[in-house]
Each structure stands twice: as structure tokens, then as C-alpha cells.
Design an enzyme around this catalytic site. Structure first.
Site, PDB file in Angstrom:
ATOM      1  N   ASP A  64       0.854  -1.184   0.000  1.00 41.42           N
ATOM      2  CA  ASP A  64       0.000   0.000   0.000  1.00 41.42           C
ATOM      3  C   ASP A  64       0.891   1.235   0.000  1.00 41.42           C
ATOM      4  O   ASP A  64       2.104   1.126   0.188  1.00 41.42           O
ATOM      5  CB  ASP A  64      -0.997  -0.003   1.166  1.00 41.42           C
ATOM      6  CG  ASP A  64      -0.363   0.182   2.528  1.00 41.42           C
ATOM      7  OD1 ASP A  64       0.827  -0.167   2.683  1.00 41.42           O
ATOM      8  OD2 ASP A  64      -1.046   0.675   3.441  1.00 41.42           O
ATOM      9  N   TYR A  66       3.044   4.715   0.637  1.00 46.87           N
ATOM     10  CA  TYR A  66       3.724   5.340   1.775  1.00 46.87           C
ATOM     11  C   TYR A  66       2.730   6.241   2.508  1.00 46.87           C
ATOM     12  O   TYR A  66       1.895   6.896   1.883  1.00 46.87           O
ATOM     13  CB  TYR A  66       4.901   6.187   1.287  1.00 46.87           C
ATOM     14  CG  TYR A  66       6.049   5.414   0.672  1.00 46.87           C
ATOM     15  CD1 TYR A  66       6.714   4.429   1.388  1.00 46.87           C
ATOM     16  CD2 TYR A  66       6.490   5.708  -0.611  1.00 46.87           C
ATOM     17  CE1 TYR A  66       7.790   3.736   0.840  1.00 46.87           C
ATOM     18  CE2 TYR A  66       7.574   5.036  -1.173  1.00 46.87           C
ATOM     19  CZ  TYR A  66       8.214   4.044  -0.445  1.00 46.87           C
ATOM     20  OH  TYR A  66       9.273   3.376  -0.993  1.00 46.87           O
ATOM     21  N   PHE A  77       6.837   1.995  -4.175  1.00 45.63           N
ATOM     22  CA  PHE A  77       8.246   2.197  -3.796  1.00 45.63           C
ATOM     23  C   PHE A  77       8.792   3.575  -4.177  1.00 45.63           C
ATOM     24  O   PHE A  77       9.882   3.952  -3.749  1.00 45.63           O
ATOM     25  CB  PHE A  77       9.166   1.100  -4.379  1.00 45.63           C
ATOM     26  CG  PHE A  77       8.883  -0.264  -3.841  1.00 45.63           C
ATOM     27  CD1 PHE A  77       9.214  -0.594  -2.531  1.00 45.63           C
ATOM     28  CD2 PHE A  77       8.260  -1.235  -4.624  1.00 45.63           C
ATOM     29  CE1 PHE A  77       8.943  -1.861  -2.014  1.00 45.63           C
ATOM     30  CE2 PHE A  77       7.981  -2.492  -4.113  1.00 45.63           C
ATOM     31  CZ  PHE A  77       8.326  -2.803  -2.807  1.00 45.63           C
ATOM     32  N   HIS A 186      11.086  -9.126   0.803  1.00 44.06           N
ATOM     33  CA  HIS A 186      10.814  -7.699   0.655  1.00 44.06           C
ATOM     34  C   HIS A 186      12.099  -6.899   0.893  1.00 44.06           C
ATOM     35  O   HIS A 186      12.937  -7.278   1.717  1.00 44.06           O
ATOM     36  CB  HIS A 186       9.742  -7.274   1.664  1.00 44.06           C
ATOM     37  CG  HIS A 186       9.129  -5.944   1.365  1.00 44.06           C
ATOM     38  ND1 HIS A 186       9.705  -4.763   1.776  1.00 44.06           N
ATOM     39  CD2 HIS A 186       8.007  -5.612   0.692  1.00 44.06           C
ATOM     40  CE1 HIS A 186       8.950  -3.751   1.366  1.00 44.06           C
ATOM     41  NE2 HIS A 186       7.918  -4.236   0.706  1.00 44.06           N
TER      42      HIS A 186
END
Length: 222
Positions: A64, A66, A77, A186
Site C-alpha cells: 500500500d 507510503y 516504492f 521484501h
């Protein structure tokens, strides 16, 4: 929210008629009225606007947006120029340098990737300020699953980069043998040392694209 257009609209227009999407649309509008929500409403569908379906050659799935001020702008990202580079992206840049020798940029805006056919899609497209994962489960996942299924059905090779378990849970939807699926932990500081570093996703992606006669991605962020 500025809506979809072009080939993404054609691929997903049936979703807009479904009961879940009406509830999602109403809920998201209510959230923008009553809470501080990221990204700005006009940026919610930026991943689709910047990377038309016909141009997609790589998909990077995030979770989801930032949730701190000024960060999210609709690409997973990525952050706008002038915003501190988040820790996960710091690690992505480190792997990019180690994998391809790219120099590490002084900003975190990944629009250049999106404009080359890298769809940078979060599975949830909005978030309340300072509350990670606060808007999961309201219908976004159903909508982005429809986008993933549309990508899976494309009659062209696409690379799917799945970092972390939420992204990897989407692997079950990807059954088209033309595609390449790359999985790794991740890139967050909590898990990057468990196998994200050294996974070489960027060189593997470009090698696959070249093997299939597709222009490789220039991953260097200027």
C-alpha cells in the site's frame, strides 16, 4: 479520483459496474472528505496512467502507499523528488548498484521506470496518513486483482517481480507460461538480508526481455 482511460479502462471497465466497486468508490471519497489520505486523489491511478497496458513489460507489486507527508504519488516504492528516499528504496538502489553497476541517485522518483513499461502497482491504492495498511480490505484488492488477471492474460511475455509475502500471494493468479515470475524477500530493512540482496532481479528481467525480443529497461535513475 481521476479515473482510468485508454486500454486500462477497456480492460477494467466491467469492474466499475460491480457492487464492490460502488462501495469502494463511496468509501474512498468519504475517506478523502474526513481524513488525510495519501496519495493525493489525482495520483491514485498514476501507475495505470504512466504505464498503459499495451506497454507493460515488467510488473513490480507493492502493498500500500507510503503513509508519511509528501511521499506517495501513485507508484509503488517511489517518492516525489525532494522527499527523503525511504529505507526500502535505499535497499532497492543498493541491489540495483550491485546487480547492474548503476549509480545511486539522490532522489526516489521512479517515474522513468514507469514510462518504460514498468507497472509499479500497489495492491491497495490509498492509505490514511501515518497509518500503514489502514485501508486494506475495503475493495482495492479486488480491483487490483482484476488488473493482475488482465496482465496475466496478455499474449506477450511480462516479468512479474514479487517482493515479500503479500506480493507473492498473487503468484497463484499468474499461470500464463509466457511470463517470468521473480520472487525474493521484501527490500525493507527487516527482511532485505534474508535473500533480497543478491537476488539480481534487474539483470534477470533484462535478460528475459532480450531473449524475447523486447527492449530491456534502462534501470538507471538519473
Amino acid at each position: 479520483m481521476s479515473g482510468l482511460s485508454g486500454d486500462w479502462y477497456e480492460a477494467l471497465k466491467d469492474e466499475f459496474k460491480k457492487p464492490y466497486y460502488k462501495k469502494l468508490f463511496d468509501r474512498v471519497n468519504e475517506e478523502y472528505r474526513t481524513h488525510k489520505i495519501f496519495p493525493p486523489a489525482n495520483d491514485v491511478f498514476n501507475a495505470f496512467h504512466l504505464t498503459p497496458l499495451k506497454d507493460v513489460k515488467v510488473v513490480i507489486l507493492g502493498q500500500d502507499p507510503y503513509h508519511n507527508d509528501g511521499q506517495a504519488h501513485g507508484l509503488c516504492f517511489s517518492v516525489k523528488k525532494g522527499v527523503d528516499v525511504p529505507p526500502s528504496l535505499v535497499n532497492i538502489y543498493q541491489e540495483l548498484r550491485d546487480d547492474l553497476g548503476c549509480t545511486i541517485p539522490n532522489h526516489g522518483c521512479l517515474t522513468k521506470w514507469a514510462e518504460q513499461g514498468v507497472l509499479m502497482l500497489n495492491t491497495v491504492l490509498t492509505v490514511r496518513a501515518h497509518q500503514a495498511n489502514s485501508l486494506r480490505g475495503i475493495g482495492w484488492e479486488e480491483f487490483t486483482d482484476a488488473a493482475i488477471l488482465a496482465l496475466n492474460s496478455q499474449d506477450k511475455p511480462i516479468v512479474f517481480i514479487l517482493w515479500g509475502s503479500p506480493a507473492q500471494r498473487k503468484k497463484a493468479m499468474l499461470n500464463n507460461p509466457r511470463h517470468l515470475i521473480l520472487q525474493a524477500p521484501h527490500p525493507s530493512p527487516l527482511s532485505a538480508y534474508r535473500g533480497f540482496f543478491g537476488s539480481k532481479p534487474f539483470s534477470q528481467t533484462n535478460e528475459f526481455l532480450k531473449q524475447n525480443g523486447i527492449e530491456p529497461v534502462d534501470w538507471q535513475i538519473d
